[in-house]
Design a protein around this motif. Structure first.
Motif, PDB file in Angstrom:
ATOM      1  N   ALA A   1      -5.138 -15.238  -8.278  1.00 20.21           N
ATOM      2  CA  ALA A   1      -4.776 -14.791  -6.932  1.00 20.21           C
ATOM      3  C   ALA A   1      -3.535 -15.559  -6.509  1.00 20.21           C
ATOM      4  O   ALA A   1      -3.409 -16.759  -6.783  1.00 20.21           O
ATOM      5  CB  ALA A   1      -5.920 -15.030  -5.943  1.00 20.21           C
ATOM      6  N   ALA A   2      -2.613 -14.872  -5.847  1.00 19.85           N
ATOM      7  CA  ALA A   2      -1.324 -15.481  -5.518  1.00 19.85           C
ATOM      8  C   ALA A   2      -1.481 -16.731  -4.656  1.00 19.85           C
ATOM      9  O   ALA A   2      -0.739 -17.707  -4.818  1.00 19.85           O
ATOM     10  CB  ALA A   2      -0.443 -14.458  -4.817  1.00 19.85           C
TER      11      ALA A   2
ATOM     12  N   ASP B   1      -5.606 -10.759  -7.442  1.00 20.97           N
ATOM     13  CA  ASP B   1      -4.416 -10.021  -7.862  1.00 20.97           C
ATOM     14  C   ASP B   1      -4.485  -9.685  -9.345  1.00 20.97           C
ATOM     15  O   ASP B   1      -3.833  -8.752  -9.805  1.00 20.97           O
ATOM     16  CB  ASP B   1      -3.152 -10.846  -7.583  1.00 20.97           C
ATOM     17  CG  ASP B   1      -2.979 -11.106  -6.098  1.00 20.97           C
ATOM     18  OD1 ASP B   1      -3.105 -10.154  -5.314  1.00 20.97           O
ATOM     19  OD2 ASP B   1      -2.737 -12.267  -5.726  1.00 20.97           O
ATOM     20  N   GLN B   2      -5.262 -10.474 -10.093  1.00 24.27           N
ATOM     21  CA  GLN B   2      -5.461 -10.207 -11.520  1.00 24.27           C
ATOM     22  C   GLN B   2      -6.902 -10.491 -11.878  1.00 24.27           C
ATOM     23  O   GLN B   2      -7.414 -11.569 -11.586  1.00 24.27           O
ATOM     24  CB  GLN B   2      -4.548 -11.086 -12.375  1.00 24.27           C
ATOM     25  CG  GLN B   2      -4.839 -10.977 -13.876  1.00 24.27           C
ATOM     26  CD  GLN B   2      -3.957 -11.878 -14.702  1.00 24.27           C
ATOM     27  OE1 GLN B   2      -2.781 -11.598 -14.879  1.00 24.27           O
ATOM     28  NE2 GLN B   2      -4.511 -12.973 -15.205  1.00 24.27           N
TER      29      GLN B   2
ATOM     30  N   SER C   1     -10.385 -11.385  -2.901  1.00 25.52           N
ATOM     31  CA  SER C   1      -9.801 -10.256  -3.637  1.00 25.52           C
ATOM     32  C   SER C   1      -8.715 -10.796  -4.562  1.00 25.52           C
ATOM     33  O   SER C   1      -7.817 -11.512  -4.122  1.00 25.52           O
ATOM     34  CB  SER C   1      -9.197  -9.227  -2.673  1.00 25.52           C
ATOM     35  OG  SER C   1     -10.202  -8.622  -1.902  1.00 25.52           O
TER      36      SER C   1
END
Length: 281
Positions: A141-142, A85-86, A83
Protein backbone atom coordinates in the motif's frame (compact mmCIF):
# COMPACT_ATOMS: atom_id res chain seq x y z
CA UNK A 1 -0.58 -12.01 -14.70
CA UNK A 2 2.84 -13.62 -14.98
CA UNK A 3 6.00 -12.11 -13.55
CA UNK A 4 9.48 -13.35 -14.45
CA UNK A 5 12.15 -13.44 -11.80
CA UNK A 6 12.58 -14.59 -8.24
CA UNK A 7 10.05 -14.18 -5.45
CA UNK A 8 12.90 -12.74 -3.42
CA UNK A 9 12.99 -9.86 -5.88
CA UNK A 10 9.37 -9.20 -5.02
CA UNK A 11 10.29 -9.34 -1.36
CA UNK A 12 12.93 -6.70 -1.99
CA UNK A 13 10.35 -4.45 -3.62
CA UNK A 14 8.14 -4.76 -0.54
CA UNK A 15 11.09 -3.98 1.74
CA UNK A 16 11.92 -0.85 -0.22
CA UNK A 17 8.28 0.20 -0.06
CA UNK A 18 8.33 -0.24 3.70
CA UNK A 19 11.44 1.96 4.04
CA UNK A 20 9.96 4.67 1.84
CA UNK A 21 6.83 4.78 3.96
CA UNK A 22 8.57 5.56 7.24
CA UNK A 23 6.23 8.45 7.93
CA UNK A 24 3.12 6.38 7.24
CA UNK A 25 0.59 5.40 9.89
CA UNK A 26 1.38 1.70 10.47
CA UNK A 27 2.51 -1.12 8.16
CA UNK A 28 0.61 -3.86 6.32
CA UNK A 29 -0.51 -6.88 8.38
CA UNK A 30 -2.09 -10.06 6.99
CA UNK A 31 -4.60 -11.84 9.22
CA UNK A 32 -7.10 -14.68 8.85
CA UNK A 33 -4.98 -16.25 6.12
CA UNK A 34 -6.77 -19.43 4.99
CA UNK A 35 -5.30 -21.87 2.44
CA UNK A 36 -7.80 -24.33 0.97
CA UNK A 37 -7.75 -27.03 -1.69
CA UNK A 38 -11.27 -27.77 -2.85
CA UNK A 39 -13.18 -30.00 -5.20
CA UNK A 40 -15.20 -28.32 -7.93
CA UNK A 41 -18.28 -29.52 -6.06
CA UNK A 42 -17.23 -27.45 -3.03
CA UNK A 43 -15.87 -30.28 -0.84
CA UNK A 44 -12.68 -29.36 1.03
CA UNK A 45 -9.63 -31.59 0.57
CA UNK A 46 -7.30 -29.40 2.60
CA UNK A 47 -7.70 -26.34 4.80
CA UNK A 48 -5.37 -24.55 7.21
CA UNK A 49 -5.55 -21.14 8.86
CA UNK A 50 -2.23 -19.35 9.25
CA UNK A 51 -1.08 -16.62 11.58
CA UNK A 52 1.93 -14.58 10.51
CA UNK A 53 4.71 -15.78 10.31
CA UNK A 54 3.51 -19.42 10.52
CA UNK A 55 3.73 -21.65 7.42
CA UNK A 56 1.85 -24.70 6.16
CA UNK A 57 2.29 -27.91 8.18
CA UNK A 58 2.04 -30.17 5.11
CA UNK A 59 2.48 -29.94 1.36
CA UNK A 60 -1.02 -30.08 -0.17
CA UNK A 61 -1.49 -31.34 -3.73
CA UNK A 62 -3.28 -29.16 -6.24
CA UNK A 63 -4.75 -30.31 -9.57
CA UNK A 64 -6.69 -28.62 -12.33
CA UNK A 65 -9.87 -30.20 -10.92
CA UNK A 66 -9.05 -29.25 -7.29
CA UNK A 67 -8.36 -25.51 -7.28
CA UNK A 68 -6.28 -23.71 -4.68
CA UNK A 69 -8.06 -20.91 -2.81
CA UNK A 70 -6.30 -18.40 -0.54
CA UNK A 71 -8.24 -15.80 1.43
CA UNK A 72 -6.89 -13.17 3.85
CA UNK A 73 -7.60 -9.81 5.47
CA UNK A 74 -5.22 -6.86 5.21
CA UNK A 75 -5.01 -4.54 8.19
CA UNK A 76 -2.76 -1.92 9.68
CA UNK A 77 -0.94 -2.42 12.98
CA UNK A 78 -3.88 -0.63 14.53
CA UNK A 79 -6.22 -3.42 13.35
CA UNK A 80 -7.87 -1.13 10.79
CA UNK A 81 -8.98 -2.75 7.52
CA UNK A 82 -6.75 -1.59 4.70
CA UNK A 83 -7.33 -1.43 0.95
CA UNK A 84 -4.17 -2.48 -0.86
CA UNK A 85 -2.60 -1.05 -3.99
CA UNK A 86 -0.99 -4.42 -4.69
CA UNK A 87 -2.27 -7.83 -3.62
CA UNK A 88 -0.66 -10.81 -5.28
CA UNK A 89 0.09 -14.44 -4.56
CA UNK A 90 3.51 -15.50 -5.82
CA UNK A 91 4.37 -19.07 -6.89
CA UNK A 92 8.07 -19.93 -7.34
CA UNK A 93 8.95 -23.34 -8.69
CA UNK A 94 11.57 -25.13 -6.64
CA UNK A 95 14.99 -25.39 -8.25
CA UNK A 96 14.21 -22.80 -10.90
CA UNK A 97 13.68 -19.09 -11.25
CA UNK A 98 10.22 -19.56 -12.78
CA UNK A 99 7.81 -17.27 -11.00
CA UNK A 100 4.08 -16.79 -11.44
CA UNK A 101 2.18 -14.03 -9.66
CA UNK A 102 -1.63 -14.20 -9.62
CA UNK A 103 -3.81 -11.30 -8.59
CA UNK A 104 -5.82 -11.47 -5.36
CA UNK A 105 -9.10 -9.66 -5.79
CA UNK A 106 -11.18 -7.82 -3.24
CA UNK A 107 -13.75 -10.27 -1.86
CA UNK A 108 -16.33 -9.24 0.74
CA UNK A 109 -15.30 -5.63 1.13
CA UNK A 110 -12.41 -3.30 1.88
CA UNK A 111 -9.52 -5.24 3.35
CA UNK A 112 -10.73 -8.75 2.39
CA UNK A 113 -9.04 -10.53 -0.50
CA UNK A 114 -9.33 -13.85 -2.32
CA UNK A 115 -7.19 -15.67 -4.88
CA UNK A 116 -8.29 -18.85 -6.60
CA UNK A 117 -6.62 -20.59 -9.52
CA UNK A 118 -9.06 -21.10 -12.35
CA UNK A 119 -8.79 -24.14 -14.58
CA UNK A 120 -7.65 -21.89 -17.42
CA UNK A 121 -4.80 -20.37 -15.39
CA UNK A 122 -3.80 -23.79 -14.05
CA UNK A 123 -3.44 -25.21 -17.55
CA UNK A 124 -1.64 -22.09 -18.68
CA UNK A 125 0.95 -21.90 -15.90
CA UNK A 126 1.17 -25.20 -14.02
CA UNK A 127 -0.04 -28.16 -16.13
CA UNK A 128 3.16 -28.30 -18.14
CA UNK A 129 5.39 -27.36 -15.19
CA UNK A 130 4.45 -29.62 -12.26
CA UNK A 131 6.45 -29.77 -9.05
CA UNK A 132 6.88 -28.11 -5.68
CA UNK A 133 6.10 -24.38 -5.53
CA UNK A 134 6.88 -21.91 -2.78
CA UNK A 135 3.80 -19.75 -2.11
CA UNK A 136 3.96 -16.22 -0.72
CA UNK A 137 1.72 -13.19 -0.28
CA UNK A 138 3.07 -10.01 -1.85
CA UNK A 139 1.11 -7.06 -0.46
CA UNK A 140 1.66 -3.34 -0.72
CA UNK A 141 0.00 0.00 0.00
CA UNK A 142 1.37 3.41 -0.94
CA UNK A 143 0.91 4.87 2.56
CA UNK A 144 1.64 1.76 4.64
CA UNK A 145 4.57 -0.03 3.01
CA UNK A 146 4.53 -3.69 2.02
CA UNK A 147 4.51 -7.25 3.29
CA UNK A 148 6.11 -10.41 1.94
CA UNK A 149 4.70 -13.45 3.74
CA UNK A 150 5.90 -16.95 2.82
CA UNK A 151 3.01 -19.37 3.34
CA UNK A 152 4.89 -22.60 2.63
CA UNK A 153 5.08 -25.18 -0.15
CA UNK A 154 2.43 -26.80 -2.32
CA UNK A 155 2.68 -29.46 -5.03
CA UNK A 156 1.25 -28.77 -8.47
CA UNK A 157 0.25 -31.98 -10.23
CA UNK A 158 0.67 -31.98 -14.01
CA UNK A 159 -2.17 -32.82 -16.36
CA UNK A 160 -2.10 -35.85 -18.64
CA UNK A 161 -0.91 -35.07 -22.13
CA UNK A 162 0.57 -31.70 -21.14
CA UNK A 163 3.81 -30.94 -22.92
CA UNK A 164 6.78 -29.87 -20.79
CA UNK A 165 7.75 -26.24 -21.06
CA UNK A 166 10.62 -25.31 -23.27
CA UNK A 167 12.74 -22.19 -22.84
CA UNK A 168 11.16 -19.22 -24.57
CA UNK A 169 14.54 -17.83 -25.66
CA UNK A 170 17.39 -19.95 -27.00
CA UNK A 171 20.73 -18.19 -27.35
CA UNK A 172 23.38 -19.26 -29.81
CA UNK A 173 24.02 -19.39 -33.55
CA UNK A 174 21.03 -19.95 -35.77
CA UNK A 175 20.99 -22.54 -38.57
CA UNK A 176 22.53 -21.33 -41.79
CA UNK A 177 20.02 -20.05 -44.31
CA UNK A 178 20.52 -21.36 -47.85
CA UNK A 179 18.85 -19.17 -50.44
CA UNK A 180 17.47 -20.88 -53.49
CA UNK A 181 16.48 -18.59 -56.31
CA UNK A 182 13.79 -19.66 -58.71
CA UNK A 183 15.01 -20.97 -62.01
CA UNK A 184 14.36 -18.73 -65.04
CA UNK A 185 11.31 -19.66 -67.05
CA UNK A 186 11.87 -21.51 -70.27
CA UNK A 187 11.23 -19.17 -73.20
CA UNK A 188 10.20 -20.32 -76.68
CA UNK A 189 12.72 -20.46 -79.48
CA UNK A 190 13.54 -17.09 -81.09
CA UNK A 191 12.57 -18.45 -84.50
CA UNK A 192 9.11 -19.38 -83.20
CA UNK A 193 8.66 -15.90 -81.74
CA UNK A 194 9.56 -14.30 -85.06
CA UNK A 195 7.03 -16.51 -86.88
CA UNK A 196 4.29 -15.50 -84.43
CA UNK A 197 5.17 -11.81 -84.85
CA UNK A 198 5.04 -12.16 -88.60
CA UNK A 199 1.61 -13.78 -88.46
CA UNK A 200 0.37 -10.96 -86.22
CA UNK A 201 1.62 -8.28 -88.69
CA UNK A 202 0.41 -10.18 -91.80
CA UNK A 203 -3.21 -8.90 -91.71
CA UNK A 204 -2.00 -5.30 -91.86
CA UNK A 205 0.26 -6.11 -94.82
CA UNK A 206 -2.59 -7.92 -96.59
CA UNK A 207 -4.87 -4.92 -95.97
CA UNK A 208 -2.43 -2.42 -97.49
CA UNK A 209 -1.76 -4.78 -100.43
CA UNK A 210 -5.48 -5.20 -101.06
CA UNK A 211 -5.97 -1.44 -101.12
CA UNK A 212 -3.17 -1.14 -103.69
CA UNK A 213 -4.70 -3.78 -105.99
CA UNK A 214 -8.18 -2.26 -105.68
CA UNK A 215 -6.83 1.09 -106.76
CA UNK A 216 -7.71 2.99 -103.64
CA UNK A 217 -7.00 6.66 -104.24
CA UNK A 218 -5.65 8.20 -101.03
CA UNK A 219 -5.19 11.55 -102.70
CA UNK A 220 -8.85 12.38 -102.14
CA UNK A 221 -8.19 12.53 -98.43
CA UNK A 222 -6.90 16.01 -99.13
CA UNK A 223 -10.48 17.11 -99.85
CA UNK A 224 -11.17 16.98 -96.08
CA UNK A 225 -7.74 16.88 -94.43
CA UNK A 226 -8.79 17.69 -90.88
CA UNK A 227 -11.56 15.09 -90.54
CA UNK A 228 -9.56 12.47 -92.44
CA UNK A 229 -6.40 12.95 -90.36
CA UNK A 230 -8.37 12.78 -87.09
CA UNK A 231 -10.25 9.66 -88.20
CA UNK A 232 -7.15 7.85 -89.45
CA UNK A 233 -5.27 8.90 -86.29
CA UNK A 234 -7.97 7.34 -84.10
CA UNK A 235 -7.88 4.16 -86.17
CA UNK A 236 -4.09 4.06 -85.70
CA UNK A 237 -4.66 4.57 -81.96
CA UNK A 238 -6.78 1.42 -81.93
CA UNK A 239 -3.87 -0.46 -83.51
CA UNK A 240 -1.48 0.90 -80.87
CA UNK A 241 -3.96 -0.13 -78.16
CA UNK A 242 -4.06 -3.67 -79.56
CA UNK A 243 -0.25 -3.83 -79.50
CA UNK A 244 -0.21 -2.49 -75.93
CA UNK A 245 -2.67 -5.19 -74.87
CA UNK A 246 -0.48 -7.80 -76.46
CA UNK A 247 2.62 -6.42 -74.70
CA UNK A 248 1.25 -6.10 -71.17
CA UNK A 249 -1.93 -4.08 -70.51
CA UNK A 250 -4.67 -6.13 -68.88
CA UNK A 251 -8.00 -6.86 -70.54
CA UNK A 252 -10.35 -4.59 -68.60
CA UNK A 253 -8.21 -1.43 -68.91
CA UNK A 254 -7.87 -2.17 -72.62
CA UNK A 255 -11.65 -2.41 -73.02
CA UNK A 256 -12.08 0.82 -71.07
CA UNK A 257 -9.66 2.66 -73.40
CA UNK A 258 -11.37 1.16 -76.47
CA UNK A 259 -14.81 2.32 -75.30
CA UNK A 260 -13.40 5.81 -74.64
CA UNK A 261 -12.11 5.94 -78.26
CA UNK A 262 -15.31 4.57 -79.82
CA UNK A 263 -17.41 7.74 -79.82
CA UNK A 264 -14.67 10.11 -81.07
CA UNK A 265 -13.79 7.65 -83.84
CA UNK A 266 -17.45 7.37 -84.93
CA UNK A 267 -17.94 11.15 -84.94
CA UNK A 268 -14.67 11.80 -86.78
CA UNK A 269 -15.49 9.18 -89.45
CA UNK A 270 -19.02 10.49 -89.94
CA UNK A 271 -17.78 14.05 -90.22
CA UNK A 272 -15.08 13.16 -92.77
CA UNK A 273 -17.45 11.10 -94.96
CA UNK A 274 -20.20 13.70 -94.86
CA UNK A 275 -17.78 16.40 -95.98
CA UNK A 276 -16.53 14.16 -98.80
CA UNK A 277 -20.07 13.59 -100.00
CA UNK A 278 -20.88 17.30 -99.91
CA UNK A 279 -17.83 18.12 -102.01
CA UNK A 280 -18.53 15.34 -104.52
CA UNK A 281 -22.04 16.66 -105.03
Amino acid sequence: MRLLGSTWALAGVCAVASLLSGAASGSVVAKNVVVKVMERTGDKLFEQTLKYPATLDTVPKVKATTPLVITFDSLTTNDTLLSLDQAMVSFQRAGTEDDVALLARSAKGAGSYKMDISRKNYRRYFSSAPGIYSVALVLGAADHGGLFYELGNIEMVGSKGAKPKTPAVVYGPKPEIHHRFSEPQKMPNVFLSLIFTGLAVAPLVVLVGGWAQMGVNLNKLQLEPVGSVVFMGLVATYMVLAIAYWVGIKLFPTLAYALALALPTYLAGQYALSKRIEKDI
